[in-house]
Design a protein around this motif. Structure first.
Motif, mmCIF file in Angstrom:
data_model
loop_
_atom_site.group_PDB
_atom_site.id
_atom_site.type_symbol
_atom_site.label_atom_id
_atom_site.label_comp_id
_atom_site.label_asym_id
_atom_site.label_seq_id
_atom_site.Cartn_x
_atom_site.Cartn_y
_atom_site.Cartn_z
ATOM 1 N N ALA A 76 0.316 32.479 21.587
ATOM 2 C CA ALA A 76 0.425 31.631 22.767
ATOM 3 C C ALA A 76 -0.732 31.859 23.735
ATOM 4 O O ALA A 76 -1.210 30.923 24.381
ATOM 5 N N GLY A 77 -1.189 33.089 23.821
ATOM 6 C CA GLY A 77 -2.296 33.386 24.724
ATOM 7 C C GLY A 77 -3.570 32.679 24.317
ATOM 8 O O GLY A 77 -4.281 32.108 25.158
ATOM 9 N N ALA A 78 -3.884 32.706 23.020
ATOM 10 C CA ALA A 78 -5.101 32.049 22.541
ATOM 11 C C ALA A 78 -5.008 30.542 22.716
ATOM 12 O O ALA A 78 -5.987 29.886 23.110
ATOM 13 N N LEU A 79 -3.823 29.987 22.438
ATOM 14 C CA LEU A 79 -3.648 28.544 22.614
ATOM 15 C C LEU A 79 -3.793 28.164 24.078
ATOM 16 O O LEU A 79 -4.463 27.174 24.421
ATOM 17 N N ASN A 80 -3.181 28.936 24.949
ATOM 18 C CA ASN A 80 -3.295 28.668 26.383
ATOM 19 C C ASN A 80 -4.763 28.706 26.823
ATOM 20 O O ASN A 80 -5.215 27.854 27.599
ATOM 21 N N ARG A 81 -5.501 29.687 26.316
ATOM 22 C CA ARG A 81 -6.916 29.812 26.687
ATOM 23 C C ARG A 81 -7.701 28.565 26.281
ATOM 24 O O ARG A 81 -8.500 28.024 27.065
ATOM 25 N N GLU A 82 -7.454 28.081 25.055
ATOM 26 C CA GLU A 82 -8.155 26.891 24.587
ATOM 27 C C GLU A 82 -7.829 25.676 25.453
ATOM 28 O O GLU A 82 -8.731 24.926 25.865
ATOM 29 N N LEU A 83 -6.551 25.455 25.704
ATOM 30 C CA LEU A 83 -6.139 24.275 26.461
ATOM 31 C C LEU A 83 -6.701 24.296 27.871
ATOM 32 O O LEU A 83 -7.163 23.267 28.389
ATOM 33 N N VAL A 84 -6.663 25.456 28.509
ATOM 34 C CA VAL A 84 -7.122 25.553 29.890
ATOM 35 C C VAL A 84 -8.635 25.421 29.990
ATOM 36 O O VAL A 84 -9.162 24.627 30.780
ATOM 37 N N LEU A 85 -9.353 26.190 29.178
ATOM 38 C CA LEU A 85 -10.812 26.207 29.306
ATOM 39 C C LEU A 85 -11.453 24.900 28.837
ATOM 40 O O LEU A 85 -12.592 24.608 29.212
ATOM 41 N N GLU A 86 -10.740 24.114 28.033
ATOM 42 C CA GLU A 86 -11.309 22.858 27.555
ATOM 43 C C GLU A 86 -10.700 21.639 28.243
ATOM 44 O O GLU A 86 -10.962 20.499 27.858
ATOM 45 N N ASN A 87 -9.900 21.863 29.289
ATOM 46 C CA ASN A 87 -9.299 20.759 30.051
ATOM 47 C C ASN A 87 -8.519 19.801 29.154
ATOM 48 O O ASN A 87 -8.531 18.582 29.347
ATOM 49 N N ASN A 88 -7.833 20.365 28.157
ATOM 50 C CA ASN A 88 -7.034 19.525 27.260
ATOM 51 C C ASN A 88 -5.722 19.123 27.917
ATOM 52 O O ASN A 88 -5.226 19.786 28.832
ATOM 53 N N VAL A 89 -5.167 18.019 27.421
ATOM 54 C CA VAL A 89 -3.854 17.548 27.867
ATOM 55 C C VAL A 89 -2.988 17.313 26.636
ATOM 56 O O VAL A 89 -3.431 16.694 25.668
ATOM 57 N N VAL A 90 -1.766 17.813 26.688
ATOM 58 C CA VAL A 90 -0.777 17.587 25.635
ATOM 59 C C VAL A 90 0.451 16.980 26.294
ATOM 60 O O VAL A 90 0.952 17.509 27.294
ATOM 61 N N PHE A 91 0.934 15.867 25.778
ATOM 62 C CA PHE A 91 2.132 15.254 26.359
ATOM 63 C C PHE A 91 2.962 14.594 25.273
ATOM 64 O O PHE A 91 2.466 14.287 24.186
ATOM 65 N N GLY A 92 4.239 14.401 25.571
ATOM 66 C CA GLY A 92 5.149 13.725 24.661
ATOM 67 C C GLY A 92 5.394 12.308 25.118
ATOM 68 O O GLY A 92 5.320 11.995 26.312
ATOM 69 N N SER A 93 5.713 11.436 24.166
ATOM 70 C CA SER A 93 5.948 10.034 24.497
ATOM 71 C C SER A 93 7.030 9.475 23.585
ATOM 72 O O SER A 93 7.022 9.707 22.382
ATOM 73 N N VAL A 94 7.958 8.718 24.181
ATOM 74 C CA VAL A 94 9.028 8.089 23.414
ATOM 75 C C VAL A 94 9.436 6.797 24.116
ATOM 76 O O VAL A 94 9.276 6.666 25.337
ATOM 77 N N ASN A 95 9.917 5.838 23.335
ATOM 78 C CA ASN A 95 10.419 4.583 23.864
ATOM 79 C C ASN A 95 9.303 3.787 24.534
ATOM 80 O O ASN A 95 8.127 4.101 24.404
ATOM 81 N N ALA A 96 9.650 2.719 25.257
ATOM 82 C CA ALA A 96 8.668 1.833 25.873
ATOM 83 C C ALA A 96 9.365 0.939 26.886
ATOM 84 O O ALA A 96 10.557 0.654 26.764
ATOM 85 N N ASN A 97 8.613 0.494 27.898
ATOM 86 C CA ASN A 97 9.166 -0.479 28.848
ATOM 87 C C ASN A 97 8.558 -1.852 28.598
ATOM 88 O O ASN A 97 7.774 -2.045 27.662
ATOM 89 N N ARG A 98 8.898 -2.818 29.443
ATOM 90 C CA ARG A 98 8.497 -4.208 29.192
ATOM 91 C C ARG A 98 6.972 -4.353 29.087
ATOM 92 O O ARG A 98 6.466 -5.112 28.249
#
Length: 348
Positions: free
Chosen positions: A276-298
């Motif tokens: 988890a530490g190495a993953l956190n380091r990568e995401l933070v230092l590279e300004n990455n974004v991870v998000f979940g998405s489901v369903n949809a609106n009009r």
């Protein structure tokens, strides 16, 4: 009237009811003749008894959330007789939460929404159904054979809309997209990526069958094997498998300022080693974004309708690997290993 029903929570209760009641007017003013419904993993999980909620006052639920139909009547004048339409699946909760109050029911915060064929609302796998005009999406007539793909397309249209909103936090000129999984969601995600002019790569386990050809027909590149073995870092990743190892791998593979959208739903119960530490380091230092998405609106449903209308109709039809009449419902809802999209045809 015919309807495909289940008793939620009771495995293998699937049946075709021949004398199901006509849809009451309180379901909506628009009366629609069903043409077809698409079948997906959600339907299989409901049939297995894993979840699903019956309509109020009943112990049964009509299946079907990937709809396609033709308008019989709309006394409000919003739609014309003969219009090709699909029904939006999710309705806002009655409270409503702040998101549902502004039409963003896909982002419901209290879980009190309802969904056709899934949660508290009868589905579209019946000869006729009703819907309020604001939840009916008009389709281009050219989509008469494939319009049931609108619901899964709306899911990836939302994913892309959110990717683009996040990307615009800074100067952003993405070049490369990776889609993991070449099921219906993955292939439609790749379609929308190519429509955006990106260089698209699709990774899947299948080495044969129609998937490599479908990806190639988009002008995209098909891969098998592991994410870690790919020789590029994607600016955008749409993860459509839900496989824990793949999810972890795409997080590590993202390019600097890369965006990873998770659309696959993991089943849980599997443990994997994670630094988890190495993953956190990568995401933070590279300004990455991870998000979940489901369903949809009009908004996303309308975007999806435009995307399908602009797509090659022969390519879309090739996604449908089995098309069976309603009388063959049991066969239609039985998964086969080489399926991409199975369609239950009410017009036959």
């Amino acid at each position: 009237m015919r309807a495909v029903t289940v008793t939620p929570g009771t495995p293998d209760s699937l049946r075709l009811v021949e004398d199901f009641p006509e849809p009451p007017t309180d379901e909506g003013s628009v009366l629609v003749e069903a043409l077809a419904v698409g079948i997906c993993g959600t339907d299989h999980e409901i049939i297995a008894g894993h979840y699903g909620e019956p309509t109020p006052g009943s112990d049964t639920l009509v299946l079907g959330h990937e709809s396609l139909g033709r308008v019989i009547e709309d006394p409000t004048g919003s739609l014309n007789r003969g219009d090709l339409v699909a029904g939006i699946v999710r309705y806002p909760d009655p409270v409503p939460c702040p998101n549902c109050a502004v039409g963003e029911w896909d982002m419901c915060r209290n879980g009190l929404y309802t969904e056709h064929g899934i949660k508290g609302l009868p589905g579209f796998a019946r000869d006729r159904w009703r819907i309020p005009p604001k939840f009916a999406v008009r389709l281009d007539p050219s989509l008469e054979r494939v319009g049931m793909l609108l619901e899964p397309t709306s899911v990836v249209a939302k994913a892309w809309a959110h990717v683009e909103r996040i990307g615009n936090r800074a100067e952003w000129k993405p070049q490369t997209a990776l889609v993991t999984g070449a099921g219906p969601i993955g292939l439609l995600a790749a379609l929308l990526a190519t429509q955006r002019g990106l260089t698209v790569h699709v990774l899947d386990r299948a080495t044969g069958g129609p998937k490599p050809q479908l990806v190639g027909a988009l002008g995209a590149t098909y891969h098998t094997g592991n994410v870690a073995d790919l020789d590029f870092e994607p600016d955008v990743t749409l993860e459509c498998t839900g496989a824990p190892v793949v999810v972890l791998d795409v997080l590590h593979k993202a390019a600097p300022t890369g965006i990873v959208c998770l659309t696959g739903v993991s089943s849980g119960g599997r443990m994997i080693d994670l630094d988890a530490g190495a993953l956190n380091r990568e995401l933070v230092l590279e300004n990455n974004v991870v998000f979940g998405s489901v369903n949809a609106n009009r908004l996303h449903w309308d975007m999806a309708a435009e995307a399908l209308a602009a797509a090659n109709s022969e390519w879309l039809e090739a996604l449908i690997t089995r098309r069976l009449p309603a009388a063959s419902y049991a066969e239609a809802y039985t998964p086969a290993g080489d399926d991409i999209k199975v369609v239950l045809d009410f017009a036959r």
